[in-house]
Design a protein around this motif. Sequence first.
Motif, mmCIF file in Angstrom:
data_model
loop_
_atom_site.group_PDB
_atom_site.id
_atom_site.type_symbol
_atom_site.label_atom_id
_atom_site.label_comp_id
_atom_site.label_asym_id
_atom_site.label_seq_id
_atom_site.Cartn_x
_atom_site.Cartn_y
_atom_site.Cartn_z
ATOM 1 N N ASP A 160 0.558 -1.316 -0.034
ATOM 2 C CA ASP A 160 -0.009 0.082 0.047
ATOM 3 C C ASP A 160 0.918 1.428 0.065
ATOM 4 O OD1 ASP A 160 -2.205 -1.585 0.150
ATOM 5 O OD2 ASP A 160 -2.496 -1.463 1.985
ATOM 6 N N LYS A 178 3.761 1.671 -1.126
ATOM 7 C CA LYS A 178 4.610 1.731 -2.375
ATOM 8 C C LYS A 178 3.540 1.944 -3.471
ATOM 9 C CE LYS A 178 7.042 -0.872 -6.117
ATOM 10 N NZ LYS A 178 7.479 -1.932 -6.647
ATOM 11 N N GLN A 179 2.291 1.640 -3.308
ATOM 12 C CA GLN A 179 1.248 2.302 -4.379
ATOM 13 C C GLN A 179 1.015 3.568 -4.102
ATOM 14 O OE1 GLN A 179 -1.970 -0.563 -3.789
ATOM 15 N NE2 GLN A 179 -1.120 -2.065 -5.341
#
Length: 164
Positions: free
Chosen positions: A50, A52-53
């Motif tokens: 999450d 990284k996104q």
Amino acid sequence: MAEAVPRREGAAGTGGGRAADEAALRRVARRRARQDVQRKERVDVRYSVDEKQAILAEARRLGLAGAHFVGAIVMAHLNGDLALPDQRSATDDLIDELASLRTQVARIGTNVNQIAHRLNSGGDPHPVDAVVLAEAGRLVATVKAAVTTIDTAADVAATNRRAA
């Protein structure tokens, strides 16, 4: 004012916040200058899926590579331009709000210039065109004065913050 993400005097969280946050994050992310030689040193960091996104989404929104975005934020902190949540002051918020206000006021000037351009573009003038153009000129002068005042106030606040 504590927040969940690092911020700059003028730095932002991740979108959806105040307009000042948006302007500040763009300044921090775009400040990192290119170097004559390629950067080759690495620091490995681990993020959840999450996290990284969210990082990549924000980088895309700003038109930056994810590594550039993260690097710019880290370097801004190391250079003293980024305040972590517990280091953020009321002056930082003031600077953010002044930056946002400047953008909003400048947009008014842009809109007035577009109106004036349209009225000056030829065709048969209407009797009120002269009055509208005169008022547009006055308004543009007022906007320029407001932008200058906002810039001065932001500069004073930033200078005082650094001196403190």
